[in-house]
Structures are given as structure tokens and as C-alpha cells.
Write an enzyme that holds these catalytic residues in place. Structure first.
Site, PDB file in Angstrom:
ATOM      1  CB  SER A 164      30.018   1.205 -19.960  1.00  0.00           C
ATOM      2  OG  SER A 164      29.303   0.311 -20.774  1.00  0.00           O
ATOM      3  CG  HIS A 201      29.814   4.714 -22.602  1.00  0.00           C
ATOM      4  ND1 HIS A 201      30.325   5.602 -23.523  1.00  0.00           N
ATOM      5  CD2 HIS A 201      29.985   3.479 -23.139  1.00  0.00           C
ATOM      6  CE1 HIS A 201      30.797   4.939 -24.566  1.00  0.00           C
ATOM      7  NE2 HIS A 201      30.596   3.640 -24.365  1.00  0.00           N
ATOM      8  CG  ASP A 223      28.785   0.421 -24.594  1.00  0.00           C
ATOM      9  OD1 ASP A 223      29.437   1.139 -25.383  1.00  0.00           O
ATOM     10  OD2 ASP A 223      29.150   0.166 -23.436  1.00  0.00           O
ATOM     11  CG  MET A 281      26.851  -3.502 -28.593  1.00  0.00           C
ATOM     12  SD  MET A 281      27.631  -4.788 -27.613  1.00  0.00           S
ATOM     13  CE  MET A 281      28.865  -3.806 -26.752  1.00  0.00           C
ATOM     14  CG  HIS A 335      30.155   3.418 -28.152  1.00  0.00           C
ATOM     15  ND1 HIS A 335      31.034   2.565 -27.491  1.00  0.00           N
ATOM     16  CD2 HIS A 335      30.555   3.422 -29.448  1.00  0.00           C
ATOM     17  CE1 HIS A 335      31.913   2.097 -28.334  1.00  0.00           C
ATOM     18  NE2 HIS A 335      31.655   2.585 -29.533  1.00  0.00           N
ATOM     19  CG  MET A 365      29.956  -0.274 -30.797  1.00  0.00           C
ATOM     20  SD  MET A 365      30.424  -1.132 -29.291  1.00  0.00           S
ATOM     21  CE  MET A 365      29.272  -0.367 -28.152  1.00  0.00           C
ATOM     22  CG  MET A 409      36.399   1.481 -29.702  1.00  0.00           C
ATOM     23  SD  MET A 409      35.265   1.629 -28.302  1.00  0.00           S
ATOM     24  CE  MET A 409      35.331  -0.010 -27.582  1.00  0.00           C
ATOM     25  N   GLY A 414      34.304  -6.095 -19.956  1.00  0.00           N
ATOM     26  CA  GLY A 414      35.122  -7.002 -19.168  1.00  0.00           C
ATOM     27  C   GLY A 414      36.406  -7.489 -19.822  1.00  0.00           C
ATOM     28  CG  ASP A 430      34.224   2.320 -24.461  1.00  0.00           C
ATOM     29  OD1 ASP A 430      34.172   1.624 -23.429  1.00  0.00           O
ATOM     30  OD2 ASP A 430      33.310   2.343 -25.315  1.00  0.00           O
TER      31      ASP A 430
END
Ligand code: DX5
Ligand code: ZN
Length: 223
Positions: free
Chosen positions: A7, A32, A34, A36, A65, A67, A136, A144, A174
């Protein structure tokens, strides 16, 4: 086959090109990404321009992905940016079906994600419509965090359903995954492993990815 998907959220954003090269050389299968929006999740990351720039430097499968709220507004932009897989959250769409359809119509693979608080029963009706279920294993928003083991029960339910109904789709997990717990995820039925901090922050990412593959081979789906 087990696919490892580092990621990018855990990379050094000042050196994205070299970070991607590093995980590619280390044996990653997917990248991957992410996305957001600061609304669906309380964090803001990056969007189509960053993905389009990386696309020119990488042949990895781009696993995007989303979000973000109302993702249907942006599907075309992420396809144009070079996404190979686009995953939206069940919780972010009033009606997921038109969103999934619009992804498929643009000839990219389509995924549907559920957050830890969402019961597995809610994703089951959509399994015939998707190429990948994303379970998820942390609350979305930040890298983290520690993996929540109870989320793997949902992976098991989905894998059993896929087998019982003869469906063909991947299950991605994930959040909080590292060599020490990847075996739990694959034993539950996951076959795509996202890992941010454990790969990008490692001194030797190749060793981390290969321990993940070994853990996966030693812990196949247990039924
Ligand atoms: C969390 C993201 C994850 C995250 C994983 O909202 O979807 O992809 O970056 O990072 P680690 O592996 O550090 O938990
Ligand atoms: Zn993610």
C-alpha cells in the site's frame, strides 16, 4: 496463487517513483492505492493525478481502493488514470449496484469493501457482481494500525460462500498485515494481501514479501 499488494500510503510521498520501483523489485504483484477524501474517512491522501503519474513508471496491477463518499462521481477519472481494479466501500454508496456496473462497463476489475463494523451478510448478495471482496482488517483511514482478528471470520464466511456457490472472485484483506499474521488471513481464505507499513518501512522489503508468501503457503484455506 497469493498476491502481495504493497500500500502506497506507507511510502515516502517525496519519492514515490523510487518507492514503487523498490517494491516492484522486491516481488510485489499489485500496487494498492488508498484514495481518501477527508469525509468518508478522517484522512486525505491522493487522487487521480498521482495515480496517472505513477502509471507512466509502473507495470504493476494498480489496485485502487476508494475510501470516498459517492464514488460513482469519480470512477471515470480513476479508469483514465490507469486503475486496473477499482474497489468501492459498501458503506459509501446508497445503492452499490449502479456503481459496480459503471466500473465493469469501463472494463476494469471491480471490488466491494466492507469496514470492520459492517456485518458480512451485507456483502453476500453482491458477490456474483464483483471480481474482488475487500475485507478491511482495520478501521479504514490510517496505515500502521493493528489487525483486528475477528474480521477474519468474515473472510471465512465469504470464502465458504464462494466455494458453495461456485463463484469466482478474489478476497483481499487490508490493514495491519505482516509476515507474523498473514497465515491467519490465508487460512481464513484470503488470497490478496495488502501491506503498507510492514513492506514500505522494511529495510529489506524482498525478505518481508517472501516471508509473507511462505506464511501463505504454509497456511492454506482450512475450510
Ligand atoms: C487503511 C488502508 C490500508 C493501509 C494499510 O485505510 O486502506 O491500505 O494503508 O496499511 P498498513 O499495512 O500499514 O496497516
Ligand atoms: Zn486500502
Amino acid at each position: 496463487m497469493i498476491y502481495i499488494a504493497p500500500s502506497l500510503l506507507a511510502a515516502d510521498f517525496a519519492n514515490l517513483e523510487s518507492c514503487v520501483k523498490r517494491v516492484t523489485d522486491a516481488g510485489a504483484n499489485y500496487l494498492h492505492l488508498d484514495v481518501m477524501d477527508g469525509a468518508f474517512v478522517p484522512n486525505i491522501s491522493f487522487g487521480p493525478p498521482v495515480i496517472a503519474s505513477l502509471r507512466r513508471h509502473s507495470k504493476l496491477i494498480f489496485d485502487v481502493h476508494l475510501m470516498i463518499n459517492d464514488p460513482i462521481r469519480y470512477i471515470r477519472d480513476f479508469v483514465k488514470a490507469g486503475a486496473d481494479i477499482i474497489t468501492v466501500h459498501l458503506e459509501s454508496c446508497a445503492d452499490p449496484l449502479p456503481v459496480l456496473r459503471s466500473i465493469r462497463e469501463m472494463e476494469v476489475r471491480c471490488g466491494l469493501a466492507i469496514s470492520p463494523a459492517t456485518p458480512v451478510e451485507r456483502i453476500i448478495p453482491y458477490l456474483p457482481e464483483i471480481n474482488m471482496a475487500l475485507v478491511m482488517t482495520v478501521v479504514p483511514g490510517f496505515g500502521g494500525q493493528a489487525m483486528i482478528p475477528e474480521t477474519l471470520d468474515k473472510v471465512r464466511v465469504i470464502r465458504r460462500h464462494i466455494i458453495a456457490k461456485g463463484l469466482k472472485l478474489d478476497i483481499e484483506v487490508d490493514g495491519g498485515l505482516k509476515p507474523e499474521n498473514v497465515g491467519l488471513a490465508t487460512a481464513a481464505g484470503a488470497n490478496i494481501i495488502v501491506a503498507g507499513s510492514s513492506i514500505f518501512q522494511a529495510k529489506r522489503p524482498r525478505a518481508v514479501i517472501s516471508s509473507m508468501r511462505t506464511a501463505a503457503e504454509e497456511h492454506p484455506f482450512q475450510g
